[in-house]
Design a protein around this motif. Sequence first.
Motif, PDB file in Angstrom:
ATOM      1  N   GLN A 164      40.620  32.711  42.630  1.00 59.30           N
ATOM      2  CA  GLN A 164      39.608  31.653  42.701  1.00 59.30           C
ATOM      3  C   GLN A 164      38.224  32.266  42.987  1.00 59.30           C
ATOM      4  OE1 GLN A 164      40.215  28.591  45.750  1.00 59.30           O
ATOM      5  NE2 GLN A 164      40.071  27.060  44.129  1.00 59.30           N
ATOM      6  N   ARG A 165      38.220  33.273  43.822  1.00 63.31           N
ATOM      7  CA  ARG A 165      36.957  33.980  44.137  1.00 63.31           C
ATOM      8  C   ARG A 165      36.425  34.684  42.886  1.00 63.31           C
ATOM      9  NH1 ARG A 165      35.982  38.946  47.197  1.00 63.31           N
ATOM     10  NH2 ARG A 165      38.214  39.238  47.446  1.00 63.31           N
ATOM     11  N   LEU A 166      37.342  35.245  42.122  1.00 62.31           N
ATOM     12  CA  LEU A 166      36.964  35.912  40.873  1.00 62.31           C
ATOM     13  C   LEU A 166      36.304  34.913  39.916  1.00 62.31           C
ATOM     14  CD1 LEU A 166      37.767  38.762  39.271  1.00 62.31           C
ATOM     15  CD2 LEU A 166      39.210  37.189  38.037  1.00 62.31           C
ATOM     16  N   VAL A 167      36.939  33.745  39.779  1.00 58.78           N
ATOM     17  CA  VAL A 167      36.402  32.706  38.896  1.00 58.78           C
ATOM     18  C   VAL A 167      35.034  32.240  39.412  1.00 58.78           C
ATOM     19  CG1 VAL A 167      36.766  30.331  38.058  1.00 58.78           C
ATOM     20  CG2 VAL A 167      38.687  31.936  38.144  1.00 58.78           C
ATOM     21  N   PHE A 168      34.943  32.060  40.722  1.00 59.80           N
ATOM     22  CA  PHE A 168      33.670  31.629  41.309  1.00 59.80           C
ATOM     23  C   PHE A 168      32.577  32.653  40.991  1.00 59.80           C
ATOM     24  CE2 PHE A 168      30.383  31.363  44.481  1.00 59.80           C
ATOM     25  CZ  PHE A 168      30.210  30.001  44.681  1.00 59.80           C
ATOM     26  N   ASN A 169      32.860  33.928  41.201  1.00 62.71           N
ATOM     27  CA  ASN A 169      31.859  34.984  40.955  1.00 62.71           C
ATOM     28  C   ASN A 169      31.400  34.987  39.495  1.00 62.71           C
ATOM     29  OD1 ASN A 169      31.916  35.868  43.584  1.00 62.71           O
ATOM     30  ND2 ASN A 169      33.340  37.550  43.203  1.00 62.71           N
ATOM     31  N   LEU A 170      32.366  34.860  38.600  1.00 62.33           N
ATOM     32  CA  LEU A 170      32.026  34.904  37.166  1.00 62.33           C
ATOM     33  C   LEU A 170      31.178  33.700  36.769  1.00 62.33           C
ATOM     34  CD1 LEU A 170      35.458  36.092  35.688  1.00 62.33           C
ATOM     35  CD2 LEU A 170      33.369  37.439  35.838  1.00 62.33           C
ATOM     36  N   ALA A 183      38.506  33.834  28.381  1.00 64.18           N
ATOM     37  CA  ALA A 183      38.865  35.050  27.646  1.00 64.18           C
ATOM     38  C   ALA A 183      39.123  36.211  28.605  1.00 64.18           C
ATOM     39  CB  ALA A 183      37.753  35.415  26.676  1.00 64.18           C
ATOM     40  N   ILE A 184      38.420  36.226  29.729  1.00 62.30           N
ATOM     41  CA  ILE A 184      38.584  37.317  30.702  1.00 62.30           C
ATOM     42  C   ILE A 184      39.871  37.142  31.517  1.00 62.30           C
ATOM     43  CG2 ILE A 184      37.609  38.311  32.829  1.00 62.30           C
ATOM     44  CD1 ILE A 184      34.802  37.598  31.591  1.00 62.30           C
ATOM     45  N   THR A 185      40.077  35.923  31.989  1.00 64.33           N
ATOM     46  CA  THR A 185      41.194  35.707  32.931  1.00 64.33           C
ATOM     47  C   THR A 185      42.489  35.256  32.260  1.00 64.33           C
ATOM     48  OG1 THR A 185      40.466  33.435  33.293  1.00 64.33           O
ATOM     49  CG2 THR A 185      39.645  35.079  34.840  1.00 64.33           C
ATOM     50  N   GLY A 186      42.369  34.786  31.005  1.00 63.82           N
ATOM     51  CA  GLY A 186      43.561  34.283  30.320  1.00 63.82           C
ATOM     52  C   GLY A 186      44.019  32.945  30.863  1.00 63.82           C
ATOM     53  N   THR A 187      43.094  32.210  31.508  1.00 66.36           N
ATOM     54  CA  THR A 187      43.414  30.888  32.055  1.00 66.36           C
ATOM     55  C   THR A 187      42.726  29.831  31.195  1.00 66.36           C
ATOM     56  OG1 THR A 187      43.324  31.945  34.230  1.00 66.36           O
ATOM     57  CG2 THR A 187      43.384  29.552  34.219  1.00 66.36           C
ATOM     58  N   SER A 188      43.323  28.653  31.104  1.00 63.15           N
ATOM     59  CA  SER A 188      42.732  27.602  30.261  1.00 63.15           C
ATOM     60  C   SER A 188      41.421  27.110  30.865  1.00 63.15           C
ATOM     61  CB  SER A 188      43.708  26.436  30.128  1.00 63.15           C
ATOM     62  OG  SER A 188      43.771  25.734  31.345  1.00 63.15           O
TER      63      SER A 188
END
Lengths: 212, 125
Positions: A164-170, A183-188
Amino acid sequence: MKPFLDWGRIGTGQTTTHGTKPQPAQNMLAEIDDREILEKFKQDSSKNWAFAQLMNKYQKRIYMHIRKMVIDHDDADDLTQEVFVKVWHHLESFRNHSSLFTWLYRIASNECLNFLNRKRRRFLVPICDVQKELTSKLENQWTFSGDEIQLKLQKALLTLPDKQRLVFNLRYYEELSYEEISAITGTSVGALKASYHHAVKKVEEYLTKNEL
Amino acid sequence: MKLEDIPKKQPVFDIPEDYFENLPHKVMRRIKQPRRRSLSMWLAYAACLALLLMGIGIGYDHFDVENDKLGSWQTIEEVLLENDISEAELLELHYMSETIQDPSEIVFEELLYEVSEEEIMELAY
């Protein structure tokens, strides 16, 4: 040691201001450069030159992305090197299904998450100890900058689960679109939106509880 | 407190001077080094080696049956000699252990161990 200021050198060698997204024209130039890098990398005579160009172009962004996740410089240094070693070994097999930029971020993100998982496994009590360690490192380093509210925000981010922190940072710092993050995380995209929304709520709760 | 209330800034981390100038050289040095094998890779190698050794051990045991038989017969003979047990006593023990239930199954040579020469002569006349 000097404070890191111009982290966002993108594409044409121009320095962007903090947090601003590259303009579309710059993006296009960056894509052309990536193609050239890939072509030159395939030729033995220009392989080293192409790799040097790639490093010059992306090393700061990749390092900063990793540093925000692992906080410590030595860890970030080791992981950044590992990312580029992997890039060297696999760049020839890279296909243009995704952009080079998202591919590099994907490798870097995986390295970070694996590193934090390994760190967590080393401690018998998960989450808390790693979070404490990262918070303590953050506090030690923050004495130079003196920006208390930013330190508080960073501490709030350390309470989030790694992904979640990774997504927040991006999303927040890199200002990437949800499609790029997907595309980076492979999550929808839908799951990413929900994850970011929850992250913001948790961060705001933390900031309210720990208001200055 | 809302996130928008905080001015958006990139976190300021301290980075050693000339770090980015030296990073490509560090990466190139690492690329030229032979790649380190992970612990899991070593464990996989160790498991393969252990299986190979086990296979060799089982194969040796399986194909060495004849030697084992010979070895076991030799051992029996040694035990008999050491304990002064005659072949007749061994046969008797064998019959007693109900292997041969029907006395007619006992062949003449086997009886010789139990019957003296005089008794045989008496039986003949």
